[in-house]
Structures are given as C-alpha cells and as structure tokens.
Design an enzyme around this catalytic site. Structure first.
Site, PDB file in Angstrom:
ATOM      1  N   ASP A   1       8.301  90.587  78.152  1.00  0.00           N
ATOM      2  CA  ASP A   1       8.809  89.415  77.460  1.00  0.00           C
ATOM      3  C   ASP A   1       8.093  89.313  76.118  1.00  0.00           C
ATOM      4  O   ASP A   1       6.991  89.860  75.945  1.00  0.00           O
ATOM      5  CB  ASP A   1       8.593  88.139  78.283  1.00  0.00           C
TER       6      ASP A   1
ATOM      7  N   LYS B   1       3.982  83.034  78.134  1.00  0.00           N
ATOM      8  CA  LYS B   1       4.700  83.269  79.392  1.00  0.00           C
ATOM      9  C   LYS B   1       4.149  84.499  80.102  1.00  0.00           C
ATOM     10  O   LYS B   1       3.937  84.485  81.319  1.00  0.00           O
ATOM     11  CB  LYS B   1       6.189  83.438  79.132  1.00  0.00           C
TER      12      LYS B   1
ATOM     13  N   GLU C   1      25.164  89.773  86.790  1.00  0.00           N
ATOM     14  CA  GLU C   1      24.457  89.056  87.852  1.00  0.00           C
ATOM     15  C   GLU C   1      25.332  87.926  88.393  1.00  0.00           C
ATOM     16  O   GLU C   1      26.104  87.313  87.651  1.00  0.00           O
ATOM     17  CB  GLU C   1      23.120  88.508  87.329  1.00  0.00           C
ATOM     18  N   PHE C   2      25.193  87.678  89.691  1.00  0.00           N
ATOM     19  CA  PHE C   2      25.902  86.590  90.357  1.00  0.00           C
ATOM     20  C   PHE C   2      24.880  85.748  91.128  1.00  0.00           C
ATOM     21  O   PHE C   2      24.998  85.551  92.347  1.00  0.00           O
ATOM     22  CB  PHE C   2      26.974  87.128  91.300  1.00  0.00           C
ATOM     23  N   LEU C   3      23.871  85.287  90.434  1.00  0.00           N
ATOM     24  CA  LEU C   3      22.767  84.566  91.068  1.00  0.00           C
ATOM     25  C   LEU C   3      22.974  83.067  90.940  1.00  0.00           C
ATOM     26  O   LEU C   3      23.146  82.547  89.841  1.00  0.00           O
ATOM     27  CB  LEU C   3      21.433  84.952  90.417  1.00  0.00           C
TER      28      LEU C   3
ATOM     29  N   CYS D   1      25.372  78.342  83.741  1.00  0.00           N
ATOM     30  CA  CYS D   1      26.446  79.336  83.776  1.00  0.00           C
ATOM     31  C   CYS D   1      27.838  78.743  83.577  1.00  0.00           C
ATOM     32  O   CYS D   1      28.573  79.169  82.682  1.00  0.00           O
ATOM     33  CB  CYS D   1      26.405  80.098  85.098  1.00  0.00           C
TER      34      CYS D   1
END
Length: 423
Positions: A32, A37, A148-150, A257
């Site tokens: 990152d 972070k 992604e399908f989170l 999303c």
C-alpha cells in the site's frame, strides 16, 4: 506448495484478498502507498471492521505467509500473480475513475517477471483489461479480469466459500493459472472473455439493487392496501425463481458497491448507445425510499427543533462502512427539516456530519428523542430494555426502518410503531 502473490492495495478488497490467499497457503505480500496504514498492518492492527479478518491476518503473519510493505516495487519482483485491488472511485458523471488503476500498473510494469499474471480485482468498467495492458507496457505479462463478489460483513466467508469464481481472459493458459488458485474453494469456476467478466460484476450488483428497490416498492403497496409485507415477501420468496435473498425491505440500499456500480452500468450503457432507463428508475426509487422514512417520522412529530434518535450509522450490520449509508441519507434529510439527531452504532464511533451527535450507547441516542429510527439491522437493538427506553424518550414514536423489533411489545409500552410495509 503455494504461489507467490502480490496484492496491490490494502483496502477492503485488497486486505481480504491477501489474508484469504495466505490462509489458502500462498505466500502473499500486500503493498500500500499509505505509510501509516502499512505500519499499522505490520503490527497486526486491522483498519476495518470485518468478521474473521483480523484473525486471518494475524495467523498469516505468524506463519510467514503474509507480509505488508510500503510501495509495490518490492512486492511484485518475485510474484507469479499480481492482484490489483486499488480504489476505482466514482467520477461525477457516474463512470469509474481509473487513475489509481493505471498509476499502479505503470508503477509495477518495469519490475514484473516475464510471465507474471496481472489480475484486475478492482471493480472496473469494460475495457479495463486492455487499459492495464497498455499501462504495463509489457507484452509478456498477461492481464486477467477476476472480479470480486465480497459482501461487507461476510467477506472472508465469501472469498473462501464463493458462489462462483469469474475469470475473464483471452489467454487460456493465464486463465487456467488464475483458476488454479481457487481449486480449494470448491466453487464453480467460469472462464469467459474479459468484457463479459467485467460486465458481470456490474450486472450482478445492479440486479440486486433492483431487487431491493422492488422490495421497498412492494412494501409501499402493502402499506397502501393494508397488507403485511412480511407475509407477502415470504410467499414470493418460496418461488424458486425469485428466492428469499434480498427480499428485505428497509430504508434504502447503499454501501460501497451498489450505488457506484448501479450508476456505472448506466454510464457503460450510455457510452455504448443504450439508455438504461430501468436502472435509472431503480436509483430514483431508492432515493425516494430515504424520503419515505423521513415522512414516517414527520407523521408522528414535528421535526423542527425536535430530537430524533437514530440507531445505526453503518450502511448494514456487520461492518463499520458508512459509504452511501441509508442511515446517513435519512439523517441528512432529518437535519434539513430542522431536527437534531443523536446517533449510535456498535461499530461506528464518529461521523463527519454537522448536526449529528454520535453517542456511545443506544440509550443515550434515545434520551429526549421525539422519535427513534432503527436504520441499521444490528442484533443489539433487538435486546434493548424498552421499558428503560420508554422512560428516556420525550415521545414514544418508533420508526423501525428494518422491521427488526417486536412490534407488539413496543405497542404494549405505549409506542406508536411504524415499520416498512407493515403497521
């Protein structure tokens, strides 16, 4: 023996992807650009609230499968796969802003091994595979789409036990290599062309948003005709063509999303010459749902100068994400009508919204309130002591925008009760 994987971006998608691949036995380096972070993650401190994620991160660090670095150069040098999980925020006209994606690709291009597969995991519009290929400046590093399908709140489970894995590539060998990473997940793996894979994510979220807006519209019909939406939706859900998932009325849909992807698919369609009027109607119906909740509050008390207690700030239970939260949209409308708002959420401790006092427990949010709005479906709210709540409020008015509470128990305590699609 696992594969060396680099994940670029330690946000919601990137961190989940890195931790889960490490759990599956791969050697993962997550990079990152935000130094604070990375420092926090190297100490095992997780910046987001996500069930099971902290445990996976710490386990991966303990067994040596997961590490965090500042910047992408060191992460990608020895990687067989590089997952791009950078932000793709929504531009003003609804399209995706791809600056971070192209910048990341340009940055890693010179350091990739020949044959490294670069994977688009970020939600990106059609054509992004070609865009990344161009930004890499390499002809020997295939680019694959792997959307992604989170779901926030269950992202770890969704990654490790997915409904399906979608892979888009014109290079069958590269697609097969990416597919091999998911063999232990036991899910159907669909390999298609890049454009179809990229469209699939937007289409799925747009359909789910449509289902929710339809559900809220049916709830409005139920209120108008005196039906109970719970029974109506139960009867609908037993139809296997419809199913029960996402047949839950509420204050509207939001999150990171659905709003972004719903607007993006309209933009994608417009760029191709198609007016996606249905989707525009879905978004309009959602905006109207926020107003309907406020009208419910107005129907029981004057908002000008009144205190309204709002239970829930996150866009859904199980996460601390407030992006496009219906709770916040409702609060904004309450404030515009002169109300003062006290809000509580188990996972959200602050909110940058003038006029909202974020308190540290549900009872504090109820104290002195002329109405209470249940805006997020946290289980904690079902176990409140409503005898105590009834003593704390200024007026006993409950707007249960999630149909979460025991309606009869509240009425016995003298509350007026309004749910969504039920009286």
């Amino acid at each position: 023996m696992g594969s060396p994987i680099a994940v670029i971006g330690a946000g919601y998608v990137g961190l989940t992807t890195a931790a889960c691949f490490a759990h599956l036995g791969h050697k993962v380096t997550c990079a990152d650009v935000v130094e604070a972070k990375v420092d926090s993650l190297q100490r095992g401190e997780i910046p987001i609230y996500e069930v099971g994620l902290e445990e996976l991160v710490r386990a991966g660090m303990d067994n040596g499968n997961l590490s965090f670095v500042l910047g992408s150069e060191m992460a990608v040098r020895d990687a067989e796969f590089v997952y791009l999980c950078v932000p793709t925020p929504q531009a003003a006209e609804g399209s995706a802003d791809l600056r971070y994606l192209t910048a990341a690709a340009k940055q890693i291009g010179p350091y990739l091994q020949s044959g490294t597969v670069v994977v688009n995991k970020s939600t990106v519009p059609v054509g992004s595979t070609l865009l990344v290929e161009g930004a890499l400046g390499r002809s020997d590093t295939p680019v694959v789409s792997n959307p992604e399908f989170l779901r926030e709140g269950s992202a770890v489970n969704d990654f490790l036990q997915p409904d399906r894995v979608v892979i888009g590539s014109d290079d069958q060998a590269a697609a097969d290599r990416v597919a091999s990473l998911y063999v232990d997940c036991g899910a159907p793996i669909m390999v298609t062309d890049p454009a179809s894979a990229e469209t699939c994510k937007f289409a799925a979220n747009a359909f789910l948003a449509t289902k929710l807006s339809f559900t809220n519209a049916i709830a409005a019909v139920c209120e108008a005709v005196g039906a109970d939406v719970n029974g109506v939706l139960l009867g609908m859900g037993y139809d296997h063509r419809i199913g029960h998932e996402f047949l839950r009325p509420g204050p509207g849909w939001g999150g990171s999303c659905f709003p972004k992807d719903s607007k993006a698919i309209i933009s994608i369609a417009e760029d191709a010459g198609y007016d996606f009027a249905l989707m525009r109607g879905v978004i309009q119906a959602n905006d109207e749902q926020f107003d309907r909740i406020v009208r419910k509050v107005e129907s029981v008390t004057s908002l000008d100068g009144a205190t309204v207690g709002v239970l829930g700030i996150a866009f859904k239970a199980g996460t601390d994400d407030t992006r496009e939260s219906p709770a916040i949209e409702v609060m904004k409308r309450l404030l515009a009508k002169g109300a003062m708002v006290k809000a509580y959420d188990p996972a959200v401790t602050s909110l940058n919204l003038d006029g909202v006092d974020v308190v540290d427990n549900a009872y504090a949010a109820c104290e002195g309130a002329s109405a209470i709005v249940v805006a997020t479906e946290w289980d904690e709210f079902t176990s409140l002591d409503f005898d105590r709540v009834s003593d704390l409020v200024a007026e006993r008015n409950m707007i249960d925008a999630r149909n979460l509470l025991d309606r009869d128990a509240l009425k016995r305590r003298g509350f007026t009760y309004q749910g969504v699609g039920r009286s």
